[in-house]
Write an enzyme that holds these catalytic residues in place. Sequence first.
Site, short mmCIF file in Angstrom:
data_model
loop_
_atom_site.label_atom_id
_atom_site.label_comp_id
_atom_site.label_asym_id
_atom_site.label_seq_id
_atom_site.Cartn_x
_atom_site.Cartn_y
_atom_site.Cartn_z
N HIS A 18 0.84 -1.19 0.00
CA HIS A 18 0.00 0.00 0.00
C HIS A 18 0.88 1.25 0.00
O HIS A 18 2.11 1.16 -0.01
CB HIS A 18 -1.00 -0.02 1.16
CG HIS A 18 -0.37 -0.12 2.52
ND1 HIS A 18 0.43 0.85 3.04
CD2 HIS A 18 -0.43 -1.09 3.46
CE1 HIS A 18 0.83 0.50 4.25
NE2 HIS A 18 0.33 -0.70 4.52
N HIS A 21 3.82 1.53 2.43
CA HIS A 21 5.03 0.80 2.03
C HIS A 21 5.73 1.57 0.89
O HIS A 21 6.95 1.67 0.83
CB HIS A 21 4.71 -0.60 1.51
CG HIS A 21 3.93 -1.45 2.46
ND1 HIS A 21 2.88 -2.23 2.06
CD2 HIS A 21 4.06 -1.65 3.79
CE1 HIS A 21 2.39 -2.88 3.10
NE2 HIS A 21 3.09 -2.54 4.17
N CYS A 126 1.29 -9.44 21.16
CA CYS A 126 0.44 -8.94 20.07
C CYS A 126 0.91 -9.57 18.76
O CYS A 126 2.06 -9.35 18.35
CB CYS A 126 0.49 -7.42 19.97
SG CYS A 126 -0.34 -6.85 18.46
N CYS A 129 1.89 -6.98 16.01
CA CYS A 129 3.25 -6.41 16.12
C CYS A 129 4.31 -7.50 16.10
O CYS A 129 5.49 -7.20 16.00
CB CYS A 129 3.43 -5.65 17.44
SG CYS A 129 2.39 -4.22 17.65
N CYS A 144 -3.90 -3.76 22.16
CA CYS A 144 -2.67 -3.18 21.60
C CYS A 144 -3.02 -1.85 20.93
O CYS A 144 -3.88 -1.82 20.04
CB CYS A 144 -2.05 -4.13 20.58
SG CYS A 144 -0.86 -3.29 19.53
N HIS A 147 -2.66 -1.91 16.99
CA HIS A 147 -3.55 -2.73 16.16
C HIS A 147 -5.00 -2.71 16.61
O HIS A 147 -5.87 -3.25 15.92
CB HIS A 147 -3.03 -4.17 16.08
CG HIS A 147 -1.77 -4.27 15.28
ND1 HIS A 147 -0.53 -4.11 15.83
CD2 HIS A 147 -1.58 -4.40 13.95
CE1 HIS A 147 0.38 -4.19 14.87
NE2 HIS A 147 -0.23 -4.37 13.72
N LYS A 298 -6.98 7.12 9.10
CA LYS A 298 -5.98 6.06 9.19
C LYS A 298 -6.32 5.00 8.16
O LYS A 298 -7.49 4.67 7.97
CB LYS A 298 -6.04 5.47 10.61
CG LYS A 298 -4.94 4.51 10.89
CD LYS A 298 -4.95 4.08 12.34
CE LYS A 298 -4.06 2.84 12.45
NZ LYS A 298 -4.11 2.19 13.70
N LYS A 301 -8.08 -1.76 6.16
CA LYS A 301 -8.86 -2.51 5.18
C LYS A 301 -10.34 -2.44 5.50
O LYS A 301 -11.18 -2.35 4.63
CB LYS A 301 -8.39 -3.96 5.16
CG LYS A 301 -7.24 -4.12 4.17
CD LYS A 301 -6.95 -5.55 3.91
CE LYS A 301 -6.09 -6.07 5.04
NZ LYS A 301 -5.60 -7.40 4.84
N1 MSP Z 1 8.14 -6.79 8.77
C1 MSP Z 1 8.26 -5.67 9.61
C2 MSP Z 1 9.56 -4.95 9.33
C3 MSP Z 1 10.78 -5.77 9.50
S1 MSP Z 1 12.21 -4.89 9.09
C4 MSP Z 1 13.44 -5.83 9.58
C5 MSP Z 1 7.09 -4.71 9.38
N2 MSP Z 1 6.43 -4.83 8.25
S2 MSP Z 1 5.14 -3.97 7.81
O1 MSP Z 1 4.81 -4.44 6.51
O2 MSP Z 1 4.14 -4.07 8.81
O3 MSP Z 1 5.56 -2.49 7.80
C6 MSP Z 1 6.62 -2.07 7.01
C7 MSP Z 1 6.79 -0.60 7.02
O4 MSP Z 1 5.66 0.05 6.47
C8 MSP Z 1 7.01 -0.01 8.40
O5 MSP Z 1 8.15 0.83 8.34
C9 MSP Z 1 5.78 0.81 8.64
O6 MSP Z 1 6.07 1.94 9.39
C10 MSP Z 1 5.42 1.20 7.22
N3 MSP Z 1 4.03 1.62 7.13
C11 MSP Z 1 2.91 0.87 7.27
N4 MSP Z 1 1.83 1.70 7.17
C12 MSP Z 1 2.23 2.96 6.97
C13 MSP Z 1 1.60 4.18 6.74
N5 MSP Z 1 0.30 4.31 6.76
N6 MSP Z 1 2.39 5.26 6.48
C14 MSP Z 1 3.75 5.17 6.39
N7 MSP Z 1 4.37 4.04 6.61
C15 MSP Z 1 3.66 2.94 6.99
O7 MSP Z 1 6.85 -3.88 10.23
#
Ligand code: MSP
Length: 667
Positions: A18, A21, A126, A129, A144, A147, A298, A301
């Site tokens: 998304h 990411h 959690c 997390c 949490c 989440h 925020k 889904k």
């Molecule tokens: N798998 C772990 C990271 C392991 S690194 C050794 C993880 N994955 S995640 O898919 O949940 O999140 C990955 C990244 O996406 C995180 O840095 C998180 O902050 C970022 N984001 C998820 N949602 C976000 C937003 N809405 N806005 C900006 N970044 C966001 O955590």
Amino acid sequence: MRSFYVTTPIYYVNDRPHIGHAYTTVAADLLARYHRVRGQPTRLLTGLDEHGQKIERRAAELGLPPKEFVDAMVPPFKEAWEQLRCEPDDFIRTTEPRHEEKVQALWRKLEAAGDIYLGEYEDWYCVGCESFKTEKDLEEGQICPMHGKPVEKLKERSYFFRLSAYGDKLLAYYEAHPEFVQPEGRFNEVKSFVRQGLRDLSISRTTMRWGVPVPGDEAHVMFVWLDALTNYISALGGPDEAPLFDQFWGPEATKVHLVGKDILRFHAIYWPAFLLSAGIELPTQIWAHGWLTVDGTKMSKGLGNFLPPGPLVDAFGADVLRYYLMREVGFGQDGDFSHTHLIERYNGELANGLGNLLNRMLASIVRRGLGGVVPVYRPDALEPIDRELIEVARRVGRECAEHLEAISPHRALESIWELVAAANRYVDQTEPWHLLKDPARRERLEQVAYQVLECLRWIGTLLWPFMPDRCDALRAQLGLGPLEPAVGEDLWPDAFGQLEGGLQTAPGAALFPRIDAKQEAEILARLERDRLERAPMPGPAAEAGEPQEAEAEPLEPIAPPIVFDDFAKVDLRVGKILAAEKLSKSKKLLRLQIDLGEAEPRVILAGIALSYPPEALIGRRVVVVANLPPRKMMGVQSQGMVLAASDAGGLGVLCVDRDVPPGTRVS
Ligand code: MSP
């Protein structure tokens, strides 16, 4: 020359990619591109975090073996990064043997250092997390805060890492490396957390199987964060394998982890502690960026505002999306992704600002007045106003580099737009359209045109890390080839006057054609339809909150057999719902307009009003019985029937889960 290594977090594969990411990946890609332009050996790593309870459970929900599930999630991520023009040098998956071996090797190092012991653990966990929580981390009702879901009590035998022994060492390291964590405010939070005292960390599980086995005790698999964090070095071959590791993790390399603020603790405390224990060099910097909301809410889904990058790239192009993501929000701060702001910035900064500068100079002045040829630079004939512009270009070039070195992409863009504005002002003030009419002022016209073309060349390089394709298109219009960074060659502009005289320019299509009000409405409507297609269909059960399982009713017996020819008489077609509204006289009926690939959409009444708000249906591809005779209900002629399943929980309309064209036969 220092090598530059930049990483994104590895993303959990339980969700599709998304815009959150995309935010980190675009930032990492642009930094990598910047350092490549500077001629530095550069490496960009991204990848996927494929182990852990969250993934194991998601696969089980879908009835798939975990490996099959994670394999299926790789293409959506790779495609998203390709679409966004992100070009990682490596894409690591934690289920790859090259990674698993290195995680086990790291474990052995921690063990050899005396930092691992077997104990028993009981605490709140959690799954979202993938982390234990203490009471003080939780909201009332053991929820949490990240989440919004209840945590679970876990008690198990577990290996522990002696994190408690690393508090002072970490604090000393932080002290000696004041830029280790950015932004500063977040670094202070990390420090105060460590100062409160660290508890040993449980680093193995026996209650799940989907992870890297603990060497020597296969009843345990490793804690997913120990596994995941190691990706940053396993992708380089790990500390025992020389060339790549030495080049990008050695003391001479700048090693930067970009992470979201939610996962800073893992990166700024656990990861350095593991590395200290194993005697491995620490990263240079950990940069925690903020979170994006979408149109003020925020992303979730459940709310249906989970924004994948694909439809935005289709609507605006990769470069524009990259620009907007980096321009809108200060790196390190939280921010909002707003479709209307994106279009405002597009029209204001890209179309009117940069696009117009290129267009007015190339198409009107250089083509009409100078035969489309770049004039020769004449430093001896500079007027004060020319010198002023050159000064702005030099300052912007310097500041832009400083901002990118300091990982402040939004400030780098602000700075580039100072040059765009200065060049536009220069054109307004020098009025080349008047010079054009006066043959005696030809030399001045050449000088003015040169100044602006050279500024455009500068902009095409400064902006290239953000918008590689648009900048190469800009360069092509100036008569230059695409920017091709090479190690050892610094392409960052510093001397004014390097654009070669005599080049044949090639004015072409507008770099950023304006989006007018009608197009804006169309784009927004299309994006909204995409969103609704992805949104969960709210039924009566879902309205109360989490979807609930409807109570099972006794099933109707299966009807007696029919011959196939009878079935073939029913003409089932895919219909795309274009409009939906309540019928004022009826509680149950919705009036739908459905595209069946015919000249006109059909009006079909469906008794689904109690299960669906009309707007949740628009854009969906449903199954329609297309050859029933029309039937009048409540004074409206219905030209077909939409198929739906019903149980005690309400109705569920049959939908086709791929974009097949309306009118496609269902058989
Ligand atoms: N798998 C772990 C990271 C392991 S690194 C050794 C993880 N994955 S995640 O898919 O949940 O999140 C990955 C990244 O996406 C995180 O840095 C998180 O902050 C970022 N984001 C998820 N949602 C976000 C937003 N809405 N806005 C900006 N970044 C966001 O955590």
